[in-house]
Design a protein around this motif. Sequence first.
Motif, PDB file in Angstrom:
ATOM      1  N   ILE A 291      -4.375  10.115  51.847  1.00 50.65           N
ATOM      2  CA  ILE A 291      -5.822   9.906  51.999  1.00 50.65           C
ATOM      3  C   ILE A 291      -6.492  11.135  52.600  1.00 50.65           C
ATOM      4  O   ILE A 291      -7.569  11.555  52.150  1.00 50.65           O
ATOM      5  CB  ILE A 291      -6.101   8.656  52.848  1.00 50.65           C
ATOM      6  N   THR A 292      -5.861  11.729  53.611  1.00 47.04           N
ATOM      7  CA  THR A 292      -6.446  12.907  54.252  1.00 47.04           C
ATOM      8  C   THR A 292      -6.540  14.075  53.286  1.00 47.04           C
ATOM      9  O   THR A 292      -7.539  14.806  53.270  1.00 47.04           O
ATOM     10  CB  THR A 292      -5.621  13.322  55.490  1.00 47.04           C
ATOM     11  N   MET A 293      -5.519  14.248  52.443  1.00 48.58           N
ATOM     12  CA  MET A 293      -5.567  15.318  51.435  1.00 48.58           C
ATOM     13  C   MET A 293      -6.700  15.076  50.447  1.00 48.58           C
ATOM     14  O   MET A 293      -7.407  16.013  50.061  1.00 48.58           O
ATOM     15  CB  MET A 293      -4.226  15.415  50.708  1.00 48.58           C
ATOM     16  N   GLY A 294      -6.873  13.806  50.030  1.00 48.31           N
ATOM     17  CA  GLY A 294      -7.954  13.489  49.105  1.00 48.31           C
ATOM     18  C   GLY A 294      -9.321  13.743  49.705  1.00 48.31           C
ATOM     19  O   GLY A 294     -10.185  14.366  49.066  1.00 48.31           O
ATOM     20  N   ILE A 295      -9.525  13.288  50.934  1.00 50.46           N
ATOM     21  CA  ILE A 295     -10.812  13.506  51.606  1.00 50.46           C
ATOM     22  C   ILE A 295     -11.029  14.995  51.872  1.00 50.46           C
ATOM     23  O   ILE A 295     -12.145  15.503  51.731  1.00 50.46           O
ATOM     24  CB  ILE A 295     -10.854  12.704  52.922  1.00 50.46           C
TER      25      ILE A 295
END
Length: 406
Positions: free
Chosen positions: A334-338
């Motif tokens: 999720i952090t990579m996507g955001i």
Amino acid sequence: METLIQADDHLALWTFVLIAATSAIFIEQRFTWASKIPGAVIALLIAITASNLKIIPTDAPTYDIVWGYIVPLAIPLLLFKTNIQSLVKESWKLLLLFLASSMATMVGTVIAFLALRHYIPDLDKVSGMISASYSGGGVNYAAMSAKLEPSESINAATIVADNMMMAFYFLILIGLAGIPIIRRIWGSPHTDAIEKDPDMQNSRTLSEAYWKPELISLRDIAICLASSMLIVLIAFKLSAFLKALLGTSDNIIGDLIINLITDKYLLLTTLTFVAASLFKDSLEKLGGSQELGTYCIYLFFVVIGIPASISLIVTKAPLLFLFVFIIAMVNLAITMGIGKVFKANIEEVVLACNANIGGPTTAAALAISRGWTKLVGPILVIGTVGYVVGNYIGTIIYFIVTQIGV
């Protein structure tokens, strides 16, 4: 559990920790193959190997000294030459990324709970403790553990799984930051800047080029250590005084403000920034602060690898390790996507994830070990926010999963 070196053999344990850290630095700077395996990871692997071969114990007072004194000493040393104006200007994106990563921890915890709630006892309490820890750090885990009071066996097994996951996650994050396709998609300006350094052409490794010899006097060493320890003393005493003075609050906002004001690591970072602003010219001429601070961080990486007992994971906590693994991987994804949406580079993504799962000091250690010096100050400050919000996140998650479990 019998080990070659006993927990009360402080001299032998200190010798091991120092030799392990020094060996990691030597290997990182001497061998070309080690340019892909940072010294911080090598230090971790040495410690994990030694503890699992029963050469050293997994718990000892010596390790507590590193956590309690060496790590705080390293923080001012690493921040003495921080550019405050640049830090304030460039930190907003990293703060948003860190908060997004904290939300990702909450999502990951709920997913892991749904997957394993029928197989692990007290998983609602474990979810509260781990979500707090994976938003701030060990301080939050201890606070939630005291609040929720899980069984001793579950608490001990969770700590083992948590320690193992933290060491494993560092390896994943550091490896991720070096993958060429990841660097192309997210960008890696901090690593690119180091690799473009002309000194690299005459060096065996990135680390050797970065830590090229500098003129450091005895006076520099004395001032660095004395001033850093003085700042640590003032920050910790001030923290204790403010906690006694302010006490606790009956409402969540008041409690949040008190925690923010009295947090010793936030005070330590703030006082260091004040000193760096007041004595900017003197500190810029001071040699050795980065070298001394980084060596302290290497000692820290040795110590955090020691409790990662593979045998205990296999025999006592395999499902708990799977539980924390799911949380960490959801956090990362999720952090990579955001991060991609907000155009954050891979170094910022990695440090935001690290600050959530391992706390600000481990994130700063990773930044230093990779040479991302411009990110050390920001991630230390921003990561400290996790100490404040972690317990609230843990409490919210505990409430959610108990409702799910009904």
